[in-house]
Scaffold this motif. Structure first.
Motif, PDB file in Angstrom:
ATOM      1  N   VAL A  22       0.847  -1.190   0.000  1.00  0.00           N
ATOM      2  CA  VAL A  22       0.000   0.000   0.000  1.00  0.00           C
ATOM      3  C   VAL A  22       0.884   1.242   0.000  1.00  0.00           C
ATOM      4  CG1 VAL A  22      -1.880  -1.187   1.192  1.00  0.00           C
ATOM      5  CG2 VAL A  22      -0.189   0.039   2.518  1.00  0.00           C
ATOM      6  N   ASP A  23       0.262   2.406  -0.133  1.00  0.00           N
ATOM      7  CA  ASP A  23       1.007   3.650  -0.048  1.00  0.00           C
ATOM      8  C   ASP A  23       1.670   3.773   1.326  1.00  0.00           C
ATOM      9  OD1 ASP A  23       0.405   4.428  -2.603  1.00  0.00           O
ATOM     10  OD2 ASP A  23      -1.305   5.666  -2.026  1.00  0.00           O
ATOM     11  N   TYR A  24       2.696   4.597   1.403  1.00  0.00           N
ATOM     12  CA  TYR A  24       3.511   4.715   2.608  1.00  0.00           C
ATOM     13  C   TYR A  24       2.676   5.196   3.798  1.00  0.00           C
ATOM     14  CZ  TYR A  24       7.251   6.260   5.699  1.00  0.00           C
ATOM     15  OH  TYR A  24       8.086   6.435   6.776  1.00  0.00           O
ATOM     16  N   ILE A  25       2.772   4.462   4.899  1.00  0.00           N
ATOM     17  CA  ILE A  25       2.083   4.815   6.141  1.00  0.00           C
ATOM     18  C   ILE A  25       3.147   5.355   7.089  1.00  0.00           C
ATOM     19  CG2 ILE A  25       0.706   3.955   8.064  1.00  0.00           C
ATOM     20  CD1 ILE A  25      -0.215   1.687   6.168  1.00  0.00           C
ATOM     21  N   SER A  26       3.140   6.658   7.307  1.00  0.00           N
ATOM     22  CA  SER A  26       4.205   7.288   8.096  1.00  0.00           C
ATOM     23  C   SER A  26       3.890   7.334   9.588  1.00  0.00           C
ATOM     24  CB  SER A  26       4.448   8.706   7.591  1.00  0.00           C
ATOM     25  OG  SER A  26       3.274   9.482   7.741  1.00  0.00           O
ATOM     26  N   SER A  27       2.638   7.104   9.965  1.00  0.00           N
ATOM     27  CA  SER A  27       2.253   7.295  11.358  1.00  0.00           C
ATOM     28  C   SER A  27       2.536   6.095  12.249  1.00  0.00           C
ATOM     29  CB  SER A  27       0.765   7.640  11.428  1.00  0.00           C
ATOM     30  OG  SER A  27       0.006   6.580  10.876  1.00  0.00           O
ATOM     31  N   CYS A  28       2.943   4.949  11.683  1.00  0.00           N
ATOM     32  CA  CYS A  28       3.153   3.733  12.468  1.00  0.00           C
ATOM     33  C   CYS A  28       4.552   3.179  12.244  1.00  0.00           C
ATOM     34  CB  CYS A  28       2.133   2.664  12.080  1.00  0.00           C
ATOM     35  SG  CYS A  28       0.437   3.152  12.374  1.00  0.00           S
ATOM     36  N   SER A  33      -0.061  -2.898  14.956  1.00  0.00           N
ATOM     37  CA  SER A  33      -1.306  -3.420  14.382  1.00  0.00           C
ATOM     38  C   SER A  33      -2.173  -2.265  13.887  1.00  0.00           C
ATOM     39  CB  SER A  33      -2.062  -4.246  15.415  1.00  0.00           C
ATOM     40  OG  SER A  33      -2.407  -3.432  16.515  1.00  0.00           O
ATOM     41  N   LEU A  34      -2.896  -2.535  12.821  1.00  0.00           N
ATOM     42  CA  LEU A  34      -3.760  -1.539  12.190  1.00  0.00           C
ATOM     43  C   LEU A  34      -5.167  -2.098  12.075  1.00  0.00           C
ATOM     44  CD1 LEU A  34      -1.368  -0.723   9.234  1.00  0.00           C
ATOM     45  CD2 LEU A  34      -1.674   0.677  11.253  1.00  0.00           C
ATOM     46  N   GLU A  35      -6.160  -1.225  12.131  1.00  0.00           N
ATOM     47  CA  GLU A  35      -7.552  -1.624  11.923  1.00  0.00           C
ATOM     48  C   GLU A  35      -8.178  -0.672  10.915  1.00  0.00           C
ATOM     49  OE1 GLU A  35     -10.052  -1.952  15.283  1.00  0.00           O
ATOM     50  OE2 GLU A  35      -8.856  -3.512  16.249  1.00  0.00           O
ATOM     51  N   TYR A  36      -8.869  -1.248   9.941  1.00  0.00           N
ATOM     52  CA  TYR A  36      -9.545  -0.452   8.928  1.00  0.00           C
ATOM     53  C   TYR A  36     -11.025  -0.796   8.943  1.00  0.00           C
ATOM     54  CZ  TYR A  36      -4.897   0.580   7.220  1.00  0.00           C
ATOM     55  OH  TYR A  36      -3.595   0.989   7.128  1.00  0.00           O
ATOM     56  N   ALA A  37     -11.862   0.211   9.208  1.00  0.00           N
ATOM     57  CA  ALA A  37     -13.311   0.025   9.220  1.00  0.00           C
ATOM     58  C   ALA A  37     -13.939   0.472   7.902  1.00  0.00           C
ATOM     59  CB  ALA A  37     -13.928   0.801  10.379  1.00  0.00           C
TER      60      ALA A  37
END
Length: 104
Positions: A22-28, A33-37
């Motif tokens: 996926v695109d770059y996730i800078s906050s983690c 662990s991540l959750e997507y609703a």
């Protein structure tokens, strides 16, 4: 079973146990662990649920594996007979996430 999930404004097909770029996730950081609703659709073997725009009570849980860089892109500009040449390079950053569980 798979789900269509919206991550950072783009849609991805999430299958349990697979790794998705996926695109770059800078906050983690890696390992978090991540959750997507923001689940657009959940498809089973026998039935399918589609949201308007999102499926209610559906969550995709994932783990951030790490970051990678994409292929290098060279941008070259030139105007003929003017002595104008410019070269610029670019490498996009991506994140790898592993889909742990799809709850629907």
């Amino acid at each position: 079973m798979y789900a269509l999930v919206e991550i950072l404004g783009k849609q991805y097909k999430a299958v349990e146990g697979e790794t998705v770029q996926v695109d770059y996730i800078s906050s983690c950081e890696a390992g978090s662990s991540l959750e997507y609703a923001t689940v657009l659709a959940v498809v089973d073997e026998s039935n399918a649920k589609f949201g308007t725009p999102y499926v209610a009570d559906a969550v995709v849980k994932a783990t951030l594996v790490g970051d990678i860089k994409g292929d290098k892109i060279r941008v070259f500009k030139k105007k003929r007979r003017k002595g104008y040449k410019r070269t610029q390079g670019h490498r996009e950053r991506y994140s790898l996430i592993t889909i742990d569980k799809i709850i629907a």
